[in-house]
Design a protein around this motif. Structure first.
Motif, PDB file in Angstrom:
ATOM      1  N   ASP A  15      11.385  -1.236  14.119  1.00 27.24           N
ATOM      2  CA  ASP A  15      10.010  -0.803  13.892  1.00 27.24           C
ATOM      3  C   ASP A  15       9.508  -1.393  12.579  1.00 27.24           C
ATOM      4  O   ASP A  15      10.281  -1.616  11.643  1.00 27.24           O
ATOM      5  N   GLY A  16       8.216  -1.626  12.494  1.00 27.93           N
ATOM      6  CA  GLY A  16       7.649  -2.247  11.309  1.00 27.93           C
ATOM      7  C   GLY A  16       7.308  -3.696  11.566  1.00 27.93           C
ATOM      8  O   GLY A  16       6.964  -4.093  12.684  1.00 27.93           O
ATOM      9  N   VAL A  17       7.438  -4.517  10.535  1.00 25.28           N
ATOM     10  CA  VAL A  17       6.972  -5.903  10.620  1.00 25.28           C
ATOM     11  C   VAL A  17       7.765  -6.712  11.639  1.00 25.28           C
ATOM     12  O   VAL A  17       7.242  -7.659  12.241  1.00 25.28           O
ATOM     13  N   ASP A  18       9.026  -6.363  11.880  1.00 25.19           N
ATOM     14  CA  ASP A  18       9.873  -7.098  12.816  1.00 25.19           C
ATOM     15  C   ASP A  18       9.277  -7.080  14.225  1.00 25.19           C
ATOM     16  O   ASP A  18       8.909  -8.120  14.792  1.00 25.19           O
ATOM     17  N   ALA A  19       9.146  -5.904  14.807  1.00 25.04           N
ATOM     18  CA  ALA A  19       8.592  -5.795  16.158  1.00 25.04           C
ATOM     19  C   ALA A  19       7.099  -6.075  16.185  1.00 25.04           C
ATOM     20  O   ALA A  19       6.561  -6.489  17.218  1.00 25.04           O
ATOM     21  N   THR A  20       6.411  -5.876  15.051  1.00 21.50           N
ATOM     22  CA  THR A  20       4.981  -6.168  14.998  1.00 21.50           C
ATOM     23  C   THR A  20       4.706  -7.637  15.275  1.00 21.50           C
ATOM     24  O   THR A  20       3.810  -7.993  16.054  1.00 21.50           O
ATOM     25  N   HIS A  21       5.480  -8.537  14.645  1.00 24.34           N
ATOM     26  CA  HIS A  21       5.293  -9.969  14.883  1.00 24.34           C
ATOM     27  C   HIS A  21       5.625 -10.328  16.336  1.00 24.34           C
ATOM     28  O   HIS A  21       4.968 -11.183  16.935  1.00 24.34           O
ATOM     29  N   ALA A  22       6.635  -9.682  16.906  1.00 29.03           N
ATOM     30  CA  ALA A  22       6.979  -9.949  18.302  1.00 29.03           C
ATOM     31  C   ALA A  22       5.854  -9.505  19.229  1.00 29.03           C
ATOM     32  O   ALA A  22       5.523 -10.194  20.201  1.00 29.03           O
ATOM     33  N   GLU A  23       5.253  -8.358  18.933  1.00 27.99           N
ATOM     34  CA  GLU A  23       4.161  -7.867  19.778  1.00 27.99           C
ATOM     35  C   GLU A  23       2.919  -8.747  19.656  1.00 27.99           C
ATOM     36  O   GLU A  23       2.232  -9.003  20.649  1.00 27.99           O
ATOM     37  N   PRO A  58       1.188   5.733  11.916  1.00 30.69           N
ATOM     38  CA  PRO A  58       0.721   4.342  12.005  1.00 30.69           C
ATOM     39  C   PRO A  58       1.463   3.592  13.105  1.00 30.69           C
ATOM     40  O   PRO A  58       2.624   3.884  13.406  1.00 30.69           O
ATOM     41  N   LEU A  59       0.802   2.612  13.689  1.00 29.34           N
ATOM     42  CA  LEU A  59       1.419   1.841  14.762  1.00 29.34           C
ATOM     43  C   LEU A  59       2.711   1.184  14.292  1.00 29.34           C
ATOM     44  O   LEU A  59       3.680   1.084  15.048  1.00 29.34           O
ATOM     45  N   GLU A  60       2.750   0.733  13.026  1.00 32.56           N
ATOM     46  CA  GLU A  60       3.932   0.045  12.521  1.00 32.56           C
ATOM     47  C   GLU A  60       5.172   0.928  12.521  1.00 32.56           C
ATOM     48  O   GLU A  60       6.295   0.434  12.561  1.00 32.56           O
ATOM     49  N   SER A  61       4.987   2.243  12.476  1.00 32.73           N
ATOM     50  CA  SER A  61       6.139   3.139  12.425  1.00 32.73           C
ATOM     51  C   SER A  61       6.902   3.163  13.739  1.00 32.73           C
ATOM     52  O   SER A  61       8.059   3.597  13.783  1.00 32.73           O
TER      53      SER A  61
END
Length: 569
Positions: free
Chosen positions: A28-36, A485-488
């Motif tokens: 969760d956070g920037v890792d999966a955010t970039h993938a999404e 937050p979505l990033e969580s």
């Protein structure tokens, strides 16, 4: 060349190109955010304006999402496909490090040692498996410094070196924004000023270099600005200035790293090679003063830039390549003429390693293993609290939880005892090459053990298990809501591959399909099925009935309807 490149390629395949691509799941956070973001590029077919959860996301430079999206197009959307581009960026980085080391120190062995030191650096290993722009930035920065050093060796600086430097600066901007050009330009200016050689800039095709930089860096920025009226504000003000000050950092549960820890991590992320880097730095007034000065300036520029910003530990990754080059130069010189200092270092590493091995063996033998299928995060002291360090959950482990790490402890114990003993033995025999091989093997085994430990702890930092739990339950009309937050819980969006609404009890976030508690209550009482992701200790008051569909890593998924198809854990 083959003699050195084969070991580098083999170690890369072991540590970066095999099992580490598959596990652990995206965090969760920037890792999966970039993938999404990359996944939504394929959904929207828009390669200019990025989207996150269906809303424009203007703060992200394009190169990393582009590369991940291309990987998804070729290999399909999956965890390992998301990590493939970073693995190849890392391989290119190690090869660039090898080439620059050869050029700086004049021998291939220095480049090989530098590449191996960087390849086995825990900082690079830990964060190159996450979808962060720092690893490709390290590549462009290393290549830009290589072109600059090449220009210094030429009687008349060539257009190739100027164009290569400018192109790498542009790629750095497309990877991480303004730091991609600030770092190499400031390093070059400080070095030329320190060596009283500023006239080199006039000879180094400044107009042609500037034109190449603009032609490579500007088109995407101009096109994105024309298509989105808020792009310039979002990208430069929010994505650069406010982020640098820590006022726009994603609410992912991480605080700024204290300054003294930030500088200490610079050494820990390159242990034990940092010892040799410091030894080499002490030779700054040697015959290779210019090379050492350039590397010292490189480290200083990166570290000072981030010392005044909001700090995350992975920000210091661009400072690791020059330290690895310093270590590689020292190891190559020592192998040619073994020194007393190397033997003293081997003794110090041996004694520290024996103490660490004893502690690791005690941990492995004392604490009983947890039952199969047990969530280790259930034994953390505070799963959902804010952390100053990215892997701060390790400091929440209780003594009972240590039983889940018996295999990593065992590997660490064996590696320290065997590797450091052999390192000391061959150092005393003046066989530096074999000693360095065993030291490398020790570090590699430790990295594998650390990776296993991170995978064990992954439920605390990823929501993949919860996404798997509710996927067989879901219908097209169902709604998934994140409390926070979505990033969580960004890995929920990636693994479910569908839009997610956000419950924000502080007023709602309309850019991420936000909603308040009263809107949630209305949905909860309706006929539509609702899935609510929430930290266990922060679950909102909901109308009855409330069904718990899954719990993992201090998080749970609640629903207004009972389970029907069975959760996949």
């Amino acid at each position: 060349m083959k003699r050195f490149l084969f070991p580098i390629a083999g170690l890369w395949l072991l540590l970066y190109g095999s099992f580490t691509l598959v596990r652990p799941p995206l965090f969760d956070g920037v890792d999966a955010t970039h993938a999404e973001i990359a996944r939504e590029i394929l959904v929207s077919h828009d390669w200019t304006t990025f989207h996150l959860n269906g809303a424009p996301c203007n703060e992200v430079p394009p190169l990393l999402p582009w590369s991940i999206a291309l990987s998804f197009r070729f290999f399909g959307v999956s965890t390992w496909a998301a990590r493939v581009p970073l693995a190849f960026f890392a391989l290119a980085l190690f090869l660039a490090e090898f080439s620059l080391g050869r050029s700086l120190f004049g021998i291939s062995k220095a480049g090989a040692y530098a590449a191996i030191c960087l390849l086995t650096a825990s900082g690079i290993f830990g964060f190159a498996h996450m979808l962060l722009p720092e690893t490709p930035l390290c590549l462009w920065l290393t290549l830009s410094i290589s072109f600059f050093w090449k220009s210094l060796q030429e009687d008349r600086p060539s257009l190739v070196s100027a164009g290569g430097f400018a192109l790498c600066c542009a790629l750095g901007v497309l990877t991480m924004g303004l730091p991609g050009v600030i770092f190499p330009v400031v390093i070059v200016l400080v070095f030329l000023g320190a060596t009283k050689n500023m006239r080199h800039l006039r000879r180094w095709h400044p107009l042609a270099g500037t034109l190449i930089f603009l032609l490579a860096a500007l088109p995407w920025h101009v096109l994105a600005a024309r298509r989105n009226s808020t792009f310039l504000r979002d990208y430069f003000v929010h994505g650069h200035f406010l982020l640098y000050l820590g006022r726009n950092h994603p609410s992912s549960g991480h605080d700024s790293v204290p300054l003294w820890i930030f500088w200490l991590l610079l050494l820990l992320f390159l242990a034990p090679w940092c010892i040799f880097a410091l030894k080499m730095l002490a030779r700054l007034r040697s015959a290779r003063q210019n090379a050492l000065l350039l590397l010292a300036i490189w480290v200083a520029v990166v570290m000072l830039f981030f010392s005044f910003s909001f700090r995350q530990e992975y920000y210091l990754l661009p400072a690791l390549p020059p330290l690895a080059l310093l270590a590689g130069g020292w190891l190559a010189e020592d192998e040619a003429a073994p020194s007393r200092a190397a033997e003293i270092t081997a003794w110090a590493l041996f004694f520290v390693g024996v103490l660490a091995a004893i502690a690791s063996a005690i941990f492995a033998a004392t604490f009983p293993p947890l039952p199969v299928g047990t969530d280790v995060s259930a034994f953390l002291q505070q799963v959902s609290r804010s952390h100053r360090l990215f892997f701060g959950h390790f400091f929440d482990l209780t003594l009972r939880a240590l039983g889940a790490f018996r295999v990593p402890f065992t590997i660490t114990t064996a590696a320290l005892l065997i590797g450091l003993t052999a390192n000391l033995y061959f150092r005393r025999k003046k066989r530096a090459g074999l000693a360095n091989c065993f030291l490398t093997g020790t570090v590699v085994a430790f990295l594998i053990a650390a990776h296993l430990a991170i995978n064990t702890l992954s439920p605390a930092v990823s929501s993949q298990i919860l996404a798997n739990a509710i996927r067989p339950e879901m219908e097209t009309s169902d709604q998934v809501i994140i409390h926070g937050p979505l990033e969580s819980a960004s890995s929920m969006a990636f693994y479910l591959r569908r839009p997610i609404r956000v419950l924000d009890t502080e007023g709602g976030d309309q850019t991420q399909q936000g909603m308040d508690l009263s809107a949630l209550e209305q949905l909860w009482n309706g006929q539509q099925r609702i899935f609510l992701w929430t930290p266990i200790d922060q679950a909102p008051a909901l109308p009855q009935p409330v069904f718990v569909l899954g719990r993992s890593g201090g998080k749970e998924v609640l629903s207004n309807q009972p389970s029907s198809h069975g959760a996949e854990f």
